[in-house]
Design an enzyme around this catalytic site. Sequence first.
Site: not given
Length: 273
Positions: A31, A62, A84, A86-87, A114, A212-213, A236, A248
């Site tokens: 991102s 994405h 990811h 989480y997907e 990010a 998360m990546s 953030n 997000h």
Amino acid sequence: MNNYINEMMESVNFIKDKVKKIPKIAIVLGSGLGSLADDIKNKVIINYKDIPNFPVSTVVGHKGELIFGTLDKIPVIAMNGRFHYYEGYDLQKVTYPIRIFKLLGIETIILTNAAGGINENFKKGDLMIIRDQLSFFAESVLRGPNMEEFGERFIDMSNLYNKEYINILKDVMNDIIGEYKEGVYAYMKGPTYETPAEIKALKILGADAVGMSTVPEAVVAHHSSIKVVGISCITNMAAGVTNEILTHEDVKKTALKAEENFKKIVKEFIKRI
Ligand code: HPA
């Protein structure tokens, strides 16, 4: 296992048919760096969905394409849209493109992402060179029979993020933005952002940023002797570091603001390596 290699060779051969000269550098666009793709010249774009056996991204916003071309005359592959955990993919799928890169002949990978800032010296919009990572909360992506074609079973991790490249990045950042930030990136599985208690714990463990990546990709690249560089955009401050509620949308907005410097830094870095 051989099936796995056969599947990968199908992807590789499909790509080789479409691209005449394969670059040595790959860039994973996190991102905030998606628009680097617009600066690539002489493009050959391949959609993930067209590549045999390639995973397809499910994240809204994405893209899912490999872009071959040149950035200021330097040949690169940009991966626009990553996978990811989480997907719902297993980690083999998450890192499938990295192994494809290895089989194509990639020697250096630039992983961008990010991340939430944990180090209180960071502020929103900062760019952090990843010096090292914490992967305690992920199963190892190398679990299972070792793929000898790529690397050894037990691998040293003390130079996971290439030290020589970190030094080059520091110089590049100093030259372009007058400062650099560096730190340890902690992996969390997501898709929730962390709780303040988790962030406190990560801080005690030595984390400067969280996301998360990147971590599984870095391990697979290192396993197969690809040189790894990582840059996080601090979109953030992590949960509980300030009173802000994370969304997000805000993460994306900050990433966009940092984009120009992010692009300049990546372009200058590839000129100097
Ligand atoms: N936590 C995890 N992942 C993230 C964050 C965060 O605070 N910000 C951007 N990606």
